[in-house]
Design a protein around this motif. Structure first.
Motif, PDB file in Angstrom:
ATOM      1  N   THR A 157       0.768  -1.212   0.033  1.00 44.07           N
ATOM      2  CA  THR A 157       0.170   0.013   0.162  1.00 44.07           C
ATOM      3  C   THR A 157       1.093   1.352   0.083  1.00 44.07           C
ATOM      4  O   THR A 157       0.590   2.215  -0.659  1.00 44.07           O
ATOM      5  CB  THR A 157      -0.985   0.052   1.266  1.00 44.07           C
ATOM      6  N   ASN A 158       1.988   1.160   0.751  1.00 47.27           N
ATOM      7  CA  ASN A 158       2.711   2.591   0.917  1.00 47.27           C
ATOM      8  C   ASN A 158       3.490   2.533  -0.318  1.00 47.27           C
ATOM      9  O   ASN A 158       3.876   3.750  -0.870  1.00 47.27           O
ATOM     10  CB  ASN A 158       3.757   2.196   1.864  1.00 47.27           C
ATOM     11  N   ALA A 162       2.971   5.908  -2.696  1.00 47.66           N
ATOM     12  CA  ALA A 162       3.976   6.605  -3.079  1.00 47.66           C
ATOM     13  C   ALA A 162       4.092   6.955  -4.554  1.00 47.66           C
ATOM     14  O   ALA A 162       4.587   7.960  -5.245  1.00 47.66           O
ATOM     15  CB  ALA A 162       5.300   6.037  -2.509  1.00 47.66           C
ATOM     16  N   ARG A 163       3.746   5.745  -5.353  1.00 44.44           N
ATOM     17  CA  ARG A 163       3.769   5.970  -6.795  1.00 44.44           C
ATOM     18  C   ARG A 163       3.019   6.998  -7.315  1.00 44.44           C
ATOM     19  O   ARG A 163       2.993   7.674  -8.143  1.00 44.44           O
ATOM     20  CB  ARG A 163       3.759   4.463  -7.202  1.00 44.44           C
ATOM     21  N   THR A 168       8.591   8.480  -6.982  1.00 43.90           N
ATOM     22  CA  THR A 168       9.284   7.227  -7.671  1.00 43.90           C
ATOM     23  C   THR A 168      10.299   6.644  -6.903  1.00 43.90           C
ATOM     24  O   THR A 168      10.341   5.312  -6.544  1.00 43.90           O
ATOM     25  CB  THR A 168       9.591   7.649  -9.004  1.00 43.90           C
ATOM     26  N   GLN A 169      11.178   7.562  -6.275  1.00 45.14           N
ATOM     27  CA  GLN A 169      12.390   6.988  -5.524  1.00 45.14           C
ATOM     28  C   GLN A 169      11.752   6.202  -4.298  1.00 45.14           C
ATOM     29  O   GLN A 169      12.098   5.080  -4.003  1.00 45.14           O
ATOM     30  CB  GLN A 169      13.153   8.004  -5.035  1.00 45.14           C
ATOM     31  N   PHE A 173      11.959   2.112  -3.200  1.00 45.01           N
ATOM     32  CA  PHE A 173      12.577   1.451  -1.943  1.00 45.01           C
ATOM     33  C   PHE A 173      11.605   0.565  -1.399  1.00 45.01           C
ATOM     34  O   PHE A 173      11.838  -0.377  -1.098  1.00 45.01           O
ATOM     35  CB  PHE A 173      12.858   2.825  -1.245  1.00 45.01           C
ATOM     36  N   MET A 174      10.170   0.957  -1.458  1.00 47.12           N
ATOM     37  CA  MET A 174       9.259   0.273  -0.639  1.00 47.12           C
ATOM     38  C   MET A 174       9.246  -1.105  -1.623  1.00 47.12           C
ATOM     39  O   MET A 174       9.026  -2.126  -0.724  1.00 47.12           O
ATOM     40  CB  MET A 174       7.899   1.011  -0.512  1.00 47.12           C
ATOM     41  N   LYS A 175       9.081  -0.857  -2.812  1.00 50.60           N
ATOM     42  CA  LYS A 175       9.099  -2.271  -3.638  1.00 50.60           C
ATOM     43  C   LYS A 175      10.424  -3.169  -3.321  1.00 50.60           C
ATOM     44  O   LYS A 175      10.290  -4.270  -3.111  1.00 50.60           O
ATOM     45  CB  LYS A 175       9.233  -1.687  -4.770  1.00 50.60           C
ATOM     46  N   LYS A 176      11.493  -2.442  -3.017  1.00 52.09           N
ATOM     47  CA  LYS A 176      12.810  -3.366  -2.720  1.00 52.09           C
ATOM     48  C   LYS A 176      12.415  -4.100  -1.394  1.00 52.09           C
ATOM     49  O   LYS A 176      12.790  -5.193  -1.387  1.00 52.09           O
ATOM     50  CB  LYS A 176      13.880  -2.453  -2.872  1.00 52.09           C
ATOM     51  N   ILE A 177      12.026  -3.325  -0.378  1.00 51.58           N
ATOM     52  CA  ILE A 177      11.617  -3.868   1.011  1.00 51.58           C
ATOM     53  C   ILE A 177      10.746  -5.122   0.754  1.00 51.58           C
ATOM     54  O   ILE A 177      11.054  -6.274   1.288  1.00 51.58           O
ATOM     55  CB  ILE A 177      11.263  -2.732   1.863  1.00 51.58           C
ATOM     56  N   TYR A 178       9.757  -4.713  -0.094  1.00 54.24           N
ATOM     57  CA  TYR A 178       8.615  -5.726  -0.061  1.00 54.24           C
ATOM     58  C   TYR A 178       9.298  -7.117  -0.822  1.00 54.24           C
ATOM     59  O   TYR A 178       8.932  -8.147  -0.283  1.00 54.24           O
ATOM     60  CB  TYR A 178       7.523  -5.062  -1.216  1.00 54.24           C
TER      61      TYR A 178
END
Length: 187
Positions: A157-158, A162-163, A168-169, A173-178
């Motif tokens: 969700t975050n 953010a997107r 974008t950055q 980052f959230m996608k990388k953590i996910y």
């Protein structure tokens, strides 16, 4: 061939216009609904009977929304007052008050549980995001059983929020953590 291509392009344009019109109507309907919701005035906490009348005047499809909105007013004092009024009433009025008690008390329990369930992943997400060593924290959270579907949903969700906000950055980052966490949780 050229005719088929032109027909295909026209069909796509018509579909896109219809989709945009549907989005516009949906947005207008949501704005109208929100304006109607904002126009309703909640009673104060000092008058439980006014809150009972407020709920009786609320349309059935808006009841859940109003219960959530009025949650701070739905205290033990309110429920005790409602129970006392049930004892005094008879017939249809008594049935209405009993139904109101059942609906509000049950939904308040659900709202409180949901709120609690959503706060826990938030705290764990903050713990993960503020950790100096993200990989080590992920492994620690795996060992303690802190990585779960609720946390994954919050991370996603975050990322999406953010997107949508053009960050974008932060979204990346959230996608990388996910993605790092998803190795340990079946989503």
């Amino acid at each position: 061939m050229l005719i088929d291509r032109r027909l295909g392009v026209k069909a796509q344009e018509a579909e896109k216009e219809a989709e945009e019109e549907a989005k516009k109507r949906h947005k207008e309907e949501r704005e109208k609904l929100q304006a109607e919701r904002d126009a309703r005035v909640q009673p104060g906490p000092e008058d439980p009977e006014a809150l009972v009348r407020y709920f009786f005047e609320t349309e059935i499809n808006e009841m859940e929304y109003e219960i959530v909105r009025c949650r701070p007013l739905l205290t033990d004092d309110f429920f005790n007052s409602l129970k006392a009024s049930i004892e005094k009433e008879e017939g249809l009025e008594k049935e209405k008050r009993e139904a109101l008690y059942t609906v509000t008390s049950g939904f308040v329990g659900f709202v409180d549980q949901t709120t609690k369930a959503m706060l826990q992943p938030r705290e764990r997400m903050m713990k993960l995001l503020t950790a100096k060593d993200k990989k080590a924290m992920i492994l620690e959270m795996v060992e303690t059983g802190e990585l779960d579907i609720n946390l994954m949903a919050l991370l996603k969700t975050n990322e999406n929020t953010a997107r949508e906000a053009g960050l974008t950055q932060e979204a990346d980052f959230m996608k990388k953590i996910y993605n790092a966490c998803s190795k340990f949780v079946s989503v």
